[in-house]
Scaffold this motif. Structure first.
Motif, PDB file in Angstrom:
ATOM      1  N   GLU A   7       0.857  -1.183   0.000  1.00  0.00           N
ATOM      2  CA  GLU A   7       0.000   0.000   0.000  1.00  0.00           C
ATOM      3  C   GLU A   7       0.894   1.233   0.000  1.00  0.00           C
ATOM      4  O   GLU A   7       2.007   1.209   0.531  1.00  0.00           O
ATOM      5  CB  GLU A   7      -0.856   0.062   1.273  1.00  0.00           C
ATOM      6  CG  GLU A   7      -2.207  -0.521   1.143  1.00  0.00           C
ATOM      7  CD  GLU A   7      -3.045  -0.320   2.390  1.00  0.00           C
ATOM      8  OE1 GLU A   7      -4.250  -0.152   2.203  1.00  0.00           O
ATOM      9  OE2 GLU A   7      -2.523  -0.358   3.522  1.00  0.00           O
ATOM     10  N   ILE A   8       0.372   2.310  -0.561  1.00  0.00           N
ATOM     11  CA  ILE A   8       1.035   3.604  -0.470  1.00  0.00           C
ATOM     12  C   ILE A   8       0.297   4.384   0.613  1.00  0.00           C
ATOM     13  O   ILE A   8      -0.926   4.512   0.573  1.00  0.00           O
ATOM     14  CB  ILE A   8       0.983   4.355  -1.811  1.00  0.00           C
ATOM     15  CG1 ILE A   8       1.687   3.548  -2.903  1.00  0.00           C
ATOM     16  CG2 ILE A   8       1.627   5.747  -1.655  1.00  0.00           C
ATOM     17  CD1 ILE A   8       1.491   4.110  -4.302  1.00  0.00           C
ATOM     18  N   ALA A   9       1.054   4.876   1.596  1.00  0.00           N
ATOM     19  CA  ALA A   9       0.464   5.615   2.709  1.00  0.00           C
ATOM     20  C   ALA A   9       1.150   6.965   2.840  1.00  0.00           C
ATOM     21  O   ALA A   9       2.330   7.113   2.527  1.00  0.00           O
ATOM     22  CB  ALA A   9       0.625   4.826   4.006  1.00  0.00           C
ATOM     23  N   LEU A  10       0.392   7.950   3.305  1.00  0.00           N
ATOM     24  CA  LEU A  10       0.959   9.255   3.603  1.00  0.00           C
ATOM     25  C   LEU A  10       1.536   9.181   5.003  1.00  0.00           C
ATOM     26  O   LEU A  10       0.818   8.866   5.959  1.00  0.00           O
ATOM     27  CB  LEU A  10      -0.120  10.330   3.506  1.00  0.00           C
ATOM     28  CG  LEU A  10       0.363  11.771   3.559  1.00  0.00           C
ATOM     29  CD1 LEU A  10       1.290  12.084   2.374  1.00  0.00           C
ATOM     30  CD2 LEU A  10      -0.823  12.721   3.564  1.00  0.00           C
ATOM     31  N   VAL A  11       2.855   9.457   5.133  1.00  0.00           N
ATOM     32  CA  VAL A  11       3.567   9.236   6.392  1.00  0.00           C
ATOM     33  C   VAL A  11       4.331  10.504   6.793  1.00  0.00           C
ATOM     34  O   VAL A  11       5.003  11.123   5.961  1.00  0.00           O
ATOM     35  CB  VAL A  11       4.566   8.059   6.245  1.00  0.00           C
ATOM     36  CG1 VAL A  11       5.365   7.857   7.529  1.00  0.00           C
ATOM     37  CG2 VAL A  11       3.844   6.780   5.862  1.00  0.00           C
ATOM     38  N   THR A  24       6.351  15.081   5.350  1.00  0.00           N
ATOM     39  CA  THR A  24       5.237  14.159   5.200  1.00  0.00           C
ATOM     40  C   THR A  24       5.138  13.831   3.720  1.00  0.00           C
ATOM     41  O   THR A  24       5.078  14.735   2.888  1.00  0.00           O
ATOM     42  CB  THR A  24       3.935  14.811   5.706  1.00  0.00           C
ATOM     43  OG1 THR A  24       4.088  15.068   7.109  1.00  0.00           O
ATOM     44  CG2 THR A  24       2.743  13.903   5.482  1.00  0.00           C
ATOM     45  N   ARG A  25       5.176  12.543   3.401  1.00  0.00           N
ATOM     46  CA  ARG A  25       5.202  12.139   1.996  1.00  0.00           C
ATOM     47  C   ARG A  25       4.644  10.733   1.827  1.00  0.00           C
ATOM     48  O   ARG A  25       4.564   9.981   2.791  1.00  0.00           O
ATOM     49  CB  ARG A  25       6.609  12.215   1.441  1.00  0.00           C
ATOM     50  CG  ARG A  25       7.578  11.237   2.068  1.00  0.00           C
ATOM     51  CD  ARG A  25       8.973  11.288   1.467  1.00  0.00           C
ATOM     52  NE  ARG A  25       9.601  12.579   1.635  1.00  0.00           N
ATOM     53  CZ  ARG A  25       9.986  13.357   0.619  1.00  0.00           C
ATOM     54  NH1 ARG A  25       9.839  12.965  -0.617  1.00  0.00           N
ATOM     55  NH2 ARG A  25      10.543  14.520   0.844  1.00  0.00           N
ATOM     56  N   PRO A  26       4.305  10.376   0.604  1.00  0.00           N
ATOM     57  CA  PRO A  26       3.871   9.000   0.344  1.00  0.00           C
ATOM     58  C   PRO A  26       5.026   8.019   0.580  1.00  0.00           C
ATOM     59  O   PRO A  26       6.185   8.327   0.277  1.00  0.00           O
ATOM     60  CB  PRO A  26       3.478   9.010  -1.137  1.00  0.00           C
ATOM     61  CG  PRO A  26       3.301  10.443  -1.502  1.00  0.00           C
ATOM     62  CD  PRO A  26       4.216  11.217  -0.594  1.00  0.00           C
ATOM     63  N   CYS A  27       4.678   6.871   1.133  1.00  0.00           N
ATOM     64  CA  CYS A  27       5.648   5.801   1.378  1.00  0.00           C
ATOM     65  C   CYS A  27       4.970   4.474   1.051  1.00  0.00           C
ATOM     66  O   CYS A  27       3.756   4.329   1.193  1.00  0.00           O
ATOM     67  CB  CYS A  27       6.071   5.780   2.840  1.00  0.00           C
ATOM     68  SG  CYS A  27       6.939   7.268   3.390  1.00  0.00           S
ATOM     69  N   VAL A  28       5.771   3.507   0.637  1.00  0.00           N
ATOM     70  CA  VAL A  28       5.263   2.170   0.343  1.00  0.00           C
ATOM     71  C   VAL A  28       5.514   1.275   1.555  1.00  0.00           C
ATOM     72  O   VAL A  28       6.629   1.240   2.084  1.00  0.00           O
ATOM     73  CB  VAL A  28       5.949   1.576  -0.906  1.00  0.00           C
ATOM     74  CG1 VAL A  28       5.485   0.147  -1.159  1.00  0.00           C
ATOM     75  CG2 VAL A  28       5.697   2.455  -2.123  1.00  0.00           C
ATOM     76  N   ILE A  29       4.475   0.581   1.996  1.00  0.00           N
ATOM     77  CA  ILE A  29       4.603  -0.386   3.089  1.00  0.00           C
ATOM     78  C   ILE A  29       5.229  -1.654   2.498  1.00  0.00           C
ATOM     79  O   ILE A  29       4.694  -2.225   1.549  1.00  0.00           O
ATOM     80  CB  ILE A  29       3.224  -0.753   3.685  1.00  0.00           C
ATOM     81  CG1 ILE A  29       2.401   0.489   4.031  1.00  0.00           C
ATOM     82  CG2 ILE A  29       3.378  -1.725   4.855  1.00  0.00           C
ATOM     83  CD1 ILE A  29       2.915   1.345   5.124  1.00  0.00           C
ATOM     84  N   ILE A  30       6.377  -2.088   3.036  1.00  0.00           N
ATOM     85  CA  ILE A  30       6.988  -3.318   2.509  1.00  0.00           C
ATOM     86  C   ILE A  30       6.994  -4.459   3.530  1.00  0.00           C
ATOM     87  O   ILE A  30       7.296  -5.591   3.173  1.00  0.00           O
ATOM     88  CB  ILE A  30       8.411  -3.088   1.947  1.00  0.00           C
ATOM     89  CG1 ILE A  30       9.363  -2.572   3.012  1.00  0.00           C
ATOM     90  CG2 ILE A  30       8.365  -2.176   0.734  1.00  0.00           C
ATOM     91  CD1 ILE A  30      10.824  -2.618   2.574  1.00  0.00           C
ATOM     92  N   THR A  85      -3.996   6.043   4.191  1.00  0.00           N
ATOM     93  CA  THR A  85      -3.557   5.260   3.044  1.00  0.00           C
ATOM     94  C   THR A  85      -4.066   5.944   1.780  1.00  0.00           C
ATOM     95  O   THR A  85      -5.122   6.573   1.778  1.00  0.00           O
ATOM     96  CB  THR A  85      -4.051   3.803   3.122  1.00  0.00           C
ATOM     97  OG1 THR A  85      -5.463   3.807   3.252  1.00  0.00           O
ATOM     98  CG2 THR A  85      -3.422   3.073   4.301  1.00  0.00           C
ATOM     99  N   LEU A  86      -3.293   5.817   0.695  1.00  0.00           N
ATOM    100  CA  LEU A  86      -3.593   6.537  -0.530  1.00  0.00           C
ATOM    101  C   LEU A  86      -3.951   5.634  -1.702  1.00  0.00           C
ATOM    102  O   LEU A  86      -4.871   5.927  -2.449  1.00  0.00           O
ATOM    103  CB  LEU A  86      -2.376   7.392  -0.939  1.00  0.00           C
ATOM    104  CG  LEU A  86      -1.912   8.430   0.075  1.00  0.00           C
ATOM    105  CD1 LEU A  86      -0.582   9.029  -0.367  1.00  0.00           C
ATOM    106  CD2 LEU A  86      -2.959   9.515   0.236  1.00  0.00           C
TER     107      LEU A  86
END
Length: 107
Positions: A7-11, A24-30, A85-86
């Motif tokens: 998922e891509i989440a704003l973190v 604060t930026r989009p990040c990928v949950i791995i 989540t985005l």
């Protein structure tokens, strides 16, 4: 909030030190879903809008914006840093991320 792998989440990544990716930026949950379900932390990879073409960067396009997944900046964060989540990576993007992770971190 259920948090799923890829998922891509704003973190909110602040505070940071030195050359760590900030703001604060989009990040990928791995991190895998099994970890995401039971731990208060998740493993993320930040995304950026500007990058040189490094072998540890994966180009993506989401919400009509081009960006890069920055695999050389993997971080473990507390779930409290996640604002919302985005989106999700596409199957093709997931395959490229897996390949780049393996090339970069596994002998």
């Amino acid at each position: 909030m259920a948090i799923n792998q890829y998922e891509i989440a704003l973190v909110n990544l602040d505070p940071t030190v030195g050359s760590e990716i900030k703001k604060t930026r989009p990040c990928v949950i791995i991190s895998p879903n099994e970890m995401n379900k039971y731990l208060n932390t998740v493993v993320i990879v930040p995304m950026t809008g500007k990058s040189k073409k490094y072998p540890t960067r994966v180009p993506v396009k989401h919400n009509s914006k081009k960006g890069w997944i920055v695999l050389d900046q993997i971080r473990t964060i507390d779930k409290q840093r996640i604002i919302k989540t985005l989106d999700n990576l596409t199957e093709k993007e997931i395959e490229v991320v897996k390949l780049k992770l393996q090339e970069t971190y596994i002998d």
